[in-house]
Write an enzyme that holds these catalytic residues in place. Structure first.
Site, mmCIF file in Angstrom:
data_model
loop_
_atom_site.group_PDB
_atom_site.id
_atom_site.type_symbol
_atom_site.label_atom_id
_atom_site.label_comp_id
_atom_site.label_asym_id
_atom_site.label_seq_id
_atom_site.Cartn_x
_atom_site.Cartn_y
_atom_site.Cartn_z
ATOM 1 N N CYS A 75 0.864 -1.173 0.000
ATOM 2 C CA CYS A 75 0.000 0.000 0.000
ATOM 3 C C CYS A 75 0.903 1.225 0.000
ATOM 4 C CB CYS A 75 -0.893 -0.019 1.248
ATOM 5 S SG CYS A 75 -1.901 1.459 1.488
ATOM 6 N N CYS A 185 -0.740 3.964 -6.540
ATOM 7 C CA CYS A 185 -1.599 3.270 -5.583
ATOM 8 C C CYS A 185 -1.766 1.861 -6.106
ATOM 9 C CB CYS A 185 -2.954 3.970 -5.462
ATOM 10 S SG CYS A 185 -4.187 3.035 -4.508
#
Length: 253
Positions: A75, A185
């Site tokens: 992440c 992302c």
């Protein structure tokens, strides 16, 4: 720690599955546990302090429940907010983060026009600013926040009309003006087809998943912790576990 222990892969939701795919391809004999913190997703609109606290809490839970030899923070937002704290808190654990693939973009397109699409937290962190200053020499780097896209991907709508409509609102101003778009992302690779429909097939889409997998393999090899007799995968989440597992399995294909 033993070679057959798990590699834990952590994200706020299903986004890190894009990294897990690279990991399983490169390390097919390893045992993996994937944890999605769906109860607190998305992380990208939270404060840095909230993301740091959630990441540390999730790591503590994983280490308490499973034998883990390495943690992959799949992440970008959590890496930006908490990777230093994780390494300080668990100095004996192999901890690997992910960052936007700006180096790859700068090396591939010297002097090029590079967009970095990421969450608000990732783009505002000092870690990203330092990365951008390292690799924007001669390149034009543009920050492109994409609010709302993670939520659509978490809902299984990466290929939906709604996702493409949102991407057009975000990316149309950059159409014809970029050589590469860095997907900052881990959710965003699942929307790659829609992104290319907006920007055009000539734009290179780059993400850090493969580099993270290579770094994981390198560190495990250095620690003599590579597994040669595994291949298990556990999928778990902090909420909506059945829905999460169904979507994760779909994205793994």
């Amino acid at each position: 720690m033993k070679s057959q222990d798990y590699i834990a892969v952590f994200d706020s939701g299903v986004g890190g599955i894009s990294v897990l795919r690279h990991l399983r391809k490169l390390l097919p004999k390893e045992n993996f546990i994937y944890f999605g913190d769906c109860a607190n997703a998305p992380y990208g609109s939270r404060t840095t302090q909230e993301v740091r606290a959630l990441t540390l809490a999730a790591t503590e839970k994983l280490l308490r429940q499973y034998p883990i030899k390495a943690l992959v923070v799949a992440c970008n937002t959590a890496t930006s907010a908490a990777i230093r704290d994780l390494r300080a808190e668990y100095p004996n654990l192999i901890v690997i983060g992910i960052e936007p693939a700006l180096k790859l973009a700068a090396d591939t397109f010297p002097g090029g026009r590079i967009g970095v699409m990421a969450t608000e937290v990732t783009l505002r962190e000092e870690k990203f600013d330092a990365l951008m200053h390292r690799f924007n020499n001669g390149c034009t780097v543009t920050k492109i926040p994409a609010p709302g896209l993670v939520e659509l991907i978490e809902a299984g709508q990466a290929a939906s009309v709604e996702a493409e409509t949102l991407l057009r609102q975000i990316l149309v101003p950059y159409a014809g003006k970029l050589d590469a778009l860095v997907l900052g992302c881990t959710h965003y690779p699942f929307a790659a087809k829609a992104i290319l429909r907006v920007l055009g097939e000539d734009v290179a889409l780059l993400d850090g998943g493969e580099g993270t997998a290579r770094q994981t393999r390198r560190l495990l090899r250095e620690a003599a912790l590579l597994n040669e007799d595994g291949g298990d995968l556990l999928l778990t989440a902090s909420d909506h576990e059945e829905n999460f597992a169904a979507l994760a399995e779909q994205l793994l294909r």
